[in-house]
Design a protein around this motif. Structure first.
Motif, PDB file in Angstrom:
ATOM      1  N   SER A  12       0.846  -1.189   0.000  1.00 44.34           N
ATOM      2  CA  SER A  12       0.000   0.000   0.000  1.00 44.34           C
ATOM      3  C   SER A  12       0.885   1.245   0.000  1.00 44.34           C
ATOM      4  O   SER A  12       2.096   1.160   0.193  1.00 44.34           O
ATOM      5  N   LEU A  13       0.263   2.382  -0.231  1.00 41.86           N
ATOM      6  CA  LEU A  13       1.002   3.638  -0.253  1.00 41.86           C
ATOM      7  C   LEU A  13       0.768   4.404   1.035  1.00 41.86           C
ATOM      8  O   LEU A  13      -0.322   4.361   1.610  1.00 41.86           O
ATOM      9  N   ILE A  14       1.794   5.115   1.483  1.00 41.81           N
ATOM     10  CA  ILE A  14       1.664   6.049   2.590  1.00 41.81           C
ATOM     11  C   ILE A  14       1.901   7.424   1.988  1.00 41.81           C
ATOM     12  O   ILE A  14       2.945   7.663   1.365  1.00 41.81           O
ATOM     13  N   VAL A  15       0.920   8.319   2.147  1.00 40.48           N
ATOM     14  CA  VAL A  15       1.024   9.649   1.566  1.00 40.48           C
ATOM     15  C   VAL A  15       1.030  10.674   2.695  1.00 40.48           C
ATOM     16  O   VAL A  15       0.083  10.760   3.475  1.00 40.48           O
ATOM     17  N   LYS A  33       0.513  13.570  -9.540  1.00 38.85           N
ATOM     18  CA  LYS A  33       1.912  13.906  -9.834  1.00 38.85           C
ATOM     19  C   LYS A  33       2.799  12.664  -9.731  1.00 38.85           C
ATOM     20  O   LYS A  33       3.670  12.437 -10.562  1.00 38.85           O
ATOM     21  N   HIS A  34       2.549  11.842  -8.708  1.00 40.53           N
ATOM     22  CA  HIS A  34       3.359  10.641  -8.487  1.00 40.53           C
ATOM     23  C   HIS A  34       3.208   9.647  -9.639  1.00 40.53           C
ATOM     24  O   HIS A  34       4.191   9.059 -10.084  1.00 40.53           O
ATOM     25  N   PHE A  35       1.979   9.448 -10.114  1.00 40.52           N
ATOM     26  CA  PHE A  35       1.723   8.485 -11.183  1.00 40.52           C
ATOM     27  C   PHE A  35       1.761   9.120 -12.576  1.00 40.52           C
ATOM     28  O   PHE A  35       1.479   8.459 -13.567  1.00 40.52           O
ATOM     29  N   GLU A  36       2.087  10.403 -12.629  1.00 40.82           N
ATOM     30  CA  GLU A  36       2.210  11.148 -13.885  1.00 40.82           C
ATOM     31  C   GLU A  36       0.955  11.030 -14.730  1.00 40.82           C
ATOM     32  O   GLU A  36       0.988  10.610 -15.888  1.00 40.82           O
ATOM     33  N   THR A  95      -9.717   8.721  -8.468  1.00 45.41           N
ATOM     34  CA  THR A  95     -10.984   8.764  -7.744  1.00 45.41           C
ATOM     35  C   THR A  95     -10.810   8.088  -6.390  1.00 45.41           C
ATOM     36  O   THR A  95     -10.282   6.978  -6.320  1.00 45.41           O
ATOM     37  N   ILE A  96     -11.264   8.761  -5.337  1.00 47.84           N
ATOM     38  CA  ILE A  96     -11.296   8.135  -4.013  1.00 47.84           C
ATOM     39  C   ILE A  96     -12.584   7.323  -3.950  1.00 47.84           C
ATOM     40  O   ILE A  96     -13.678   7.886  -3.960  1.00 47.84           O
ATOM     41  N   GLU A  97     -12.455   5.995  -3.918  1.00 46.33           N
ATOM     42  CA  GLU A  97     -13.634   5.120  -3.929  1.00 46.33           C
ATOM     43  C   GLU A  97     -14.243   4.961  -2.547  1.00 46.33           C
ATOM     44  O   GLU A  97     -15.452   4.914  -2.405  1.00 46.33           O
ATOM     45  N   SER A  98     -13.410   4.843  -1.526  1.00 48.31           N
ATOM     46  CA  SER A  98     -13.929   4.688  -0.169  1.00 48.31           C
ATOM     47  C   SER A  98     -12.959   5.308   0.817  1.00 48.31           C
ATOM     48  O   SER A  98     -11.780   5.459   0.532  1.00 48.31           O
ATOM     49  N   GLY A  99     -13.487   5.683   1.974  1.00 44.65           N
ATOM     50  CA  GLY A  99     -12.653   6.253   3.020  1.00 44.65           C
ATOM     51  C   GLY A  99     -12.529   7.753   2.955  1.00 44.65           C
ATOM     52  O   GLY A  99     -11.512   8.309   3.366  1.00 44.65           O
ATOM     53  N   HIS A 100     -13.559   8.445   2.473  1.00 45.23           N
ATOM     54  CA  HIS A 100     -13.488   9.902   2.338  1.00 45.23           C
ATOM     55  C   HIS A 100     -13.207  10.597   3.666  1.00 45.23           C
ATOM     56  O   HIS A 100     -12.554  11.632   3.685  1.00 45.23           O
ATOM     57  N   LEU A 122      -4.488  14.968  -1.696  1.00 43.08           N
ATOM     58  CA  LEU A 122      -4.161  13.572  -1.983  1.00 43.08           C
ATOM     59  C   LEU A 122      -4.291  13.288  -3.470  1.00 43.08           C
ATOM     60  O   LEU A 122      -3.387  12.689  -4.073  1.00 43.08           O
ATOM     61  N   VAL A 123      -5.376  13.727  -4.077  1.00 40.54           N
ATOM     62  CA  VAL A 123      -5.591  13.490  -5.505  1.00 40.54           C
ATOM     63  C   VAL A 123      -4.489  14.166  -6.322  1.00 40.54           C
ATOM     64  O   VAL A 123      -3.916  13.557  -7.237  1.00 40.54           O
ATOM     65  N   LYS A 124      -4.148  15.393  -5.989  1.00 38.04           N
ATOM     66  CA  LYS A 124      -3.095  16.112  -6.725  1.00 38.04           C
ATOM     67  C   LYS A 124      -1.731  15.442  -6.545  1.00 38.04           C
ATOM     68  O   LYS A 124      -0.967  15.321  -7.494  1.00 38.04           O
TER      69      LYS A 124
END
Length: 74
Positions: A24-27, A48-51, A58-63, A42-44
């Motif tokens: 998993s990722l830690i941001v 940038k990380h995944f270019e 899209t945040i699917e769950s855990g808003h 987080l989205v931005k």
């Protein structure tokens, strides 16, 4: 692609993306979790990380949680 993300809002290290031992990722984000600011950051940061564009993430769950499931379209 779906990714599990652990978000650390209000961090002095941010913005930074690290990979955890379980894949998993830690941001780390400087923004606090107030009025959705951390989710927007987080989205931005992931874009940038995944270019890719922010619209592809899209945040699917855990808003309202620090643990989130995110979908990234290529």
């Amino acid at each position: 692609m779906r990714v599990s993300v652990k978000v650390k809002p209000g961090s002095k290290k941010g913005p930074l993306v690290e990979t955890d031992e379980d894949g998993s990722l830690i941001v780390f984000l400087r923004e606090r979790a107030v009025d959705g600011a951390a989710n927007e950051a987080l989205v931005k940061t992931l874009a940038k990380h995944f270019e890719t564009r922010s619209a592809n993430i899209t945040i699917e769950s855990g808003h309202s949680s620090r643990l989130k499931r995110v979908r990234i379209e290529e």
